[in-house]
Design a protein around this motif. Structure first.
Motif, mmCIF file in Angstrom:
data_model
loop_
_atom_site.group_PDB
_atom_site.id
_atom_site.type_symbol
_atom_site.label_atom_id
_atom_site.label_comp_id
_atom_site.label_asym_id
_atom_site.label_seq_id
_atom_site.Cartn_x
_atom_site.Cartn_y
_atom_site.Cartn_z
ATOM 1 N N UNK A 13 0.840 -1.201 0.000
ATOM 2 C CA UNK A 13 0.000 0.000 0.000
ATOM 3 C C UNK A 13 0.874 1.249 0.000
ATOM 4 N N UNK A 14 1.933 1.255 0.818
ATOM 5 C CA UNK A 14 2.828 2.409 0.870
ATOM 6 C C UNK A 14 3.553 2.608 -0.451
ATOM 7 N N UNK A 15 4.012 1.526 -1.082
ATOM 8 C CA UNK A 15 4.738 1.624 -2.351
ATOM 9 C C UNK A 15 3.828 2.120 -3.471
ATOM 10 N N UNK A 16 2.599 1.600 -3.526
ATOM 11 C CA UNK A 16 1.698 1.924 -4.628
ATOM 12 C C UNK A 16 0.955 3.237 -4.402
ATOM 13 N N UNK A 17 0.741 3.599 -3.130
ATOM 14 C CA UNK A 17 -0.035 4.803 -2.848
ATOM 15 C C UNK A 17 -1.492 4.658 -3.211
ATOM 16 N N UNK A 18 -1.921 3.413 -3.383
ATOM 17 C CA UNK A 18 -3.289 3.149 -3.830
ATOM 18 C C UNK A 18 -3.656 1.746 -3.366
ATOM 19 N N UNK A 19 -4.790 1.618 -2.677
ATOM 20 C CA UNK A 19 -5.164 0.340 -2.096
ATOM 21 C C UNK A 19 -5.498 -0.695 -3.162
ATOM 22 N N UNK A 91 14.203 -12.873 -3.955
ATOM 23 C CA UNK A 91 12.808 -12.470 -3.864
ATOM 24 C C UNK A 91 12.716 -11.241 -2.981
ATOM 25 N N UNK A 92 11.677 -10.443 -3.223
ATOM 26 C CA UNK A 92 11.432 -9.273 -2.399
ATOM 27 C C UNK A 92 11.515 -7.990 -3.201
ATOM 28 N N UNK A 93 11.258 -6.846 -2.560
ATOM 29 C CA UNK A 93 11.248 -5.555 -3.267
ATOM 30 C C UNK A 93 12.637 -4.950 -3.415
ATOM 31 N N UNK A 94 12.837 -4.238 -4.518
ATOM 32 C CA UNK A 94 14.016 -3.390 -4.712
ATOM 33 C C UNK A 94 13.521 -2.046 -5.238
ATOM 34 N N UNK A 95 13.876 -0.985 -4.532
ATOM 35 C CA UNK A 95 13.459 0.371 -4.932
ATOM 36 C C UNK A 95 14.701 1.143 -5.372
ATOM 37 N N UNK A 96 14.684 1.592 -6.637
ATOM 38 C CA UNK A 96 15.833 2.242 -7.276
ATOM 39 C C UNK A 96 15.395 3.569 -7.862
ATOM 40 N N UNK A 97 16.212 4.606 -7.655
ATOM 41 C CA UNK A 97 16.000 5.899 -8.305
ATOM 42 C C UNK A 97 17.085 6.103 -9.362
ATOM 43 N N UNK A 98 16.747 6.832 -10.431
ATOM 44 C CA UNK A 98 17.699 7.064 -11.517
ATOM 45 C C UNK A 98 17.358 8.372 -12.223
ATOM 46 N N UNK A 121 11.511 -10.925 -7.683
ATOM 47 C CA UNK A 121 11.904 -9.599 -7.215
ATOM 48 C C UNK A 121 10.915 -8.574 -7.760
ATOM 49 N N UNK A 122 10.452 -7.682 -6.879
ATOM 50 C CA UNK A 122 9.514 -6.624 -7.267
ATOM 51 C C UNK A 122 10.315 -5.324 -7.377
ATOM 52 N N UNK A 280 20.775 -9.236 -0.199
ATOM 53 C CA UNK A 280 21.551 -9.828 -1.288
ATOM 54 C C UNK A 280 20.955 -9.481 -2.645
ATOM 55 N N UNK A 281 19.633 -9.345 -2.724
ATOM 56 C CA UNK A 281 19.012 -9.033 -4.014
ATOM 57 C C UNK A 281 19.427 -7.640 -4.512
ATOM 58 N N UNK A 282 19.666 -6.708 -3.582
ATOM 59 C CA UNK A 282 20.106 -5.364 -3.975
ATOM 60 C C UNK A 282 21.533 -5.429 -4.517
#
Length: 322
Positions: A13-19, A91-98, A121-122, A280-282
């Motif tokens: 929910x926090x990542x998407x900002x939309x339920x 597995x799991x989330x990775x948040x990257x800015x570019x 990986x999300x 490790x996924x990062x």
């Protein structure tokens, strides 16, 4: 008792900002996700999100709790990765800015390739030309150009690069080609905004010494991809990082200018928050990007200078590890 699935729902929910978007990501019905969120808040005795008709955003209490949720899930995911002993099962989330231009034109296919290899990986990609706050924006890492202020970043140098003025052949045919940096004052210049501040001071160095030219912005934007599009359309001269425009220069769509002057050094770096454990996924994504960026930089060396060899020398610079 808050279950792991509940924690994953909160982070989605926090990542998407939309339920509804979070529910789709987790394969839930929106009504089921909404009921689960209400149940979690009741169990905790705190309101975690502010809801509107269009978006959902964490409250102050929610942001603090989500940081702990993310840390707990990262530790569990890392433990599972170590138990599996198979680096193909990340597995799991990775948040990257570019940066926006590099992210759209060069980076995106490499992320697609990485996701195809590790489908569990999300990936969340945030594009923009501001200096992201890794902790505030809850990012695992960020690609950024150039010299950065002293901070708590851990930096991994990915490739050398330089900022240089470029323009389309059509623009140069219509308006002429600047011979020295001072000539830029008579041209239509395309300027990037950092916040509300224009990056209109362009720096050069040559046999006669250093030059710092303040150009007048014919057009300005906070999006580097728009800046490149304007240059390709013949709207003026842009001051771009080499890796953003290397393919355009190679194809003849843009021409580098003032080639007997050394342009501003602007290496590409991958940033991590200091003191924060990296899953490790990062690190796997960082290694994947380092290999792709190194190959791209080698395939697109800096154009040869007419005088001196500042950029030619930089093209042989080694890519440092973490």
């Amino acid at each position: 008792m808050i279950a792991l699935d509940d924690l994953r729902l909160l982070l989605a929910v926090a990542e998407q900002g939309n339920l509804s978007a979070a529910a789709r990501q987790l394969g839930l019905l929106p009504a089921t996700a909404s009921a689960a969120l209400k149940r979690i808040e009741q169990a905790l005795g705190a309101r975690l999100f502010e809801r509107s008709t269009r978006s959902v955003r964490p409250t102050d209490a929610g942001a603090a709790y989500l940081a702990s949720c993310r840390q707990a899930l990262e530790q569990l995911d890392a433990a599972a990765e170590r138990l599996a002993g198979d680096r193909s099962r990340f597995a799991g989330p990775v948040r990257l800015a570019a940066p926006s231009d590099f992210g759209r034109t060069v980076l995106r296919p490499w992320l697609d390739e990485f996701h195809d290899r590790h489908p569990a990986i999300r990936i969340t990609l945030l594009l923009g030309d501001h200096l992201a706050d890794l902790l505030r924006d809850d990012l695992d890492c960020a690609l950024r150009y150039g010299a950065l202020p002293d901070s708590a970043f851990v930096r991994r140098r990915m490739a050398p690069s330089r900022r240089m003025p470029v323009a389309s052949p059509a623009y140069l045919e219509a308006h002429g080609t600047p011979a020295v940096p001072e000539d830029l004052r008579g041209h239509r210049c395309l300027v990037l905004l950092r916040g509300r501040e224009p990056l209109n001071r362009w720096r050069f160095a040559g046999p006669a010494g250093e030059r710092s030219i303040v150009v007048e912005a014919d057009r300005a934007t906070d999006d580097g991809a728009v800046l490149r599009d304007w240059a390709l359309a013949g709207c003026g001269i842009a001051h771009k990082s080499w890796l953003d425009v290397a393919a355009d220069v190679t194809a003849g769509r843009l021409r580098p200018l003032l080639m007997d002057w050394s342009d501003e050094d602007s290496p590409l770096q991958l940033l991590f928050a200091s003191g924060r454990r990296r899953p490790l996924r990062v690190d796997a994504l960082a290694d994947h990007l380092a290999g792709r960026i190194a190959a791209y930089a080698a395939a697109h060396p800096f154009p040869a200078r007419q005088q001196g060899s500042a950029v030619g020398d930089l093209a042989t610079d080694t890519i440092a590890g973490a």
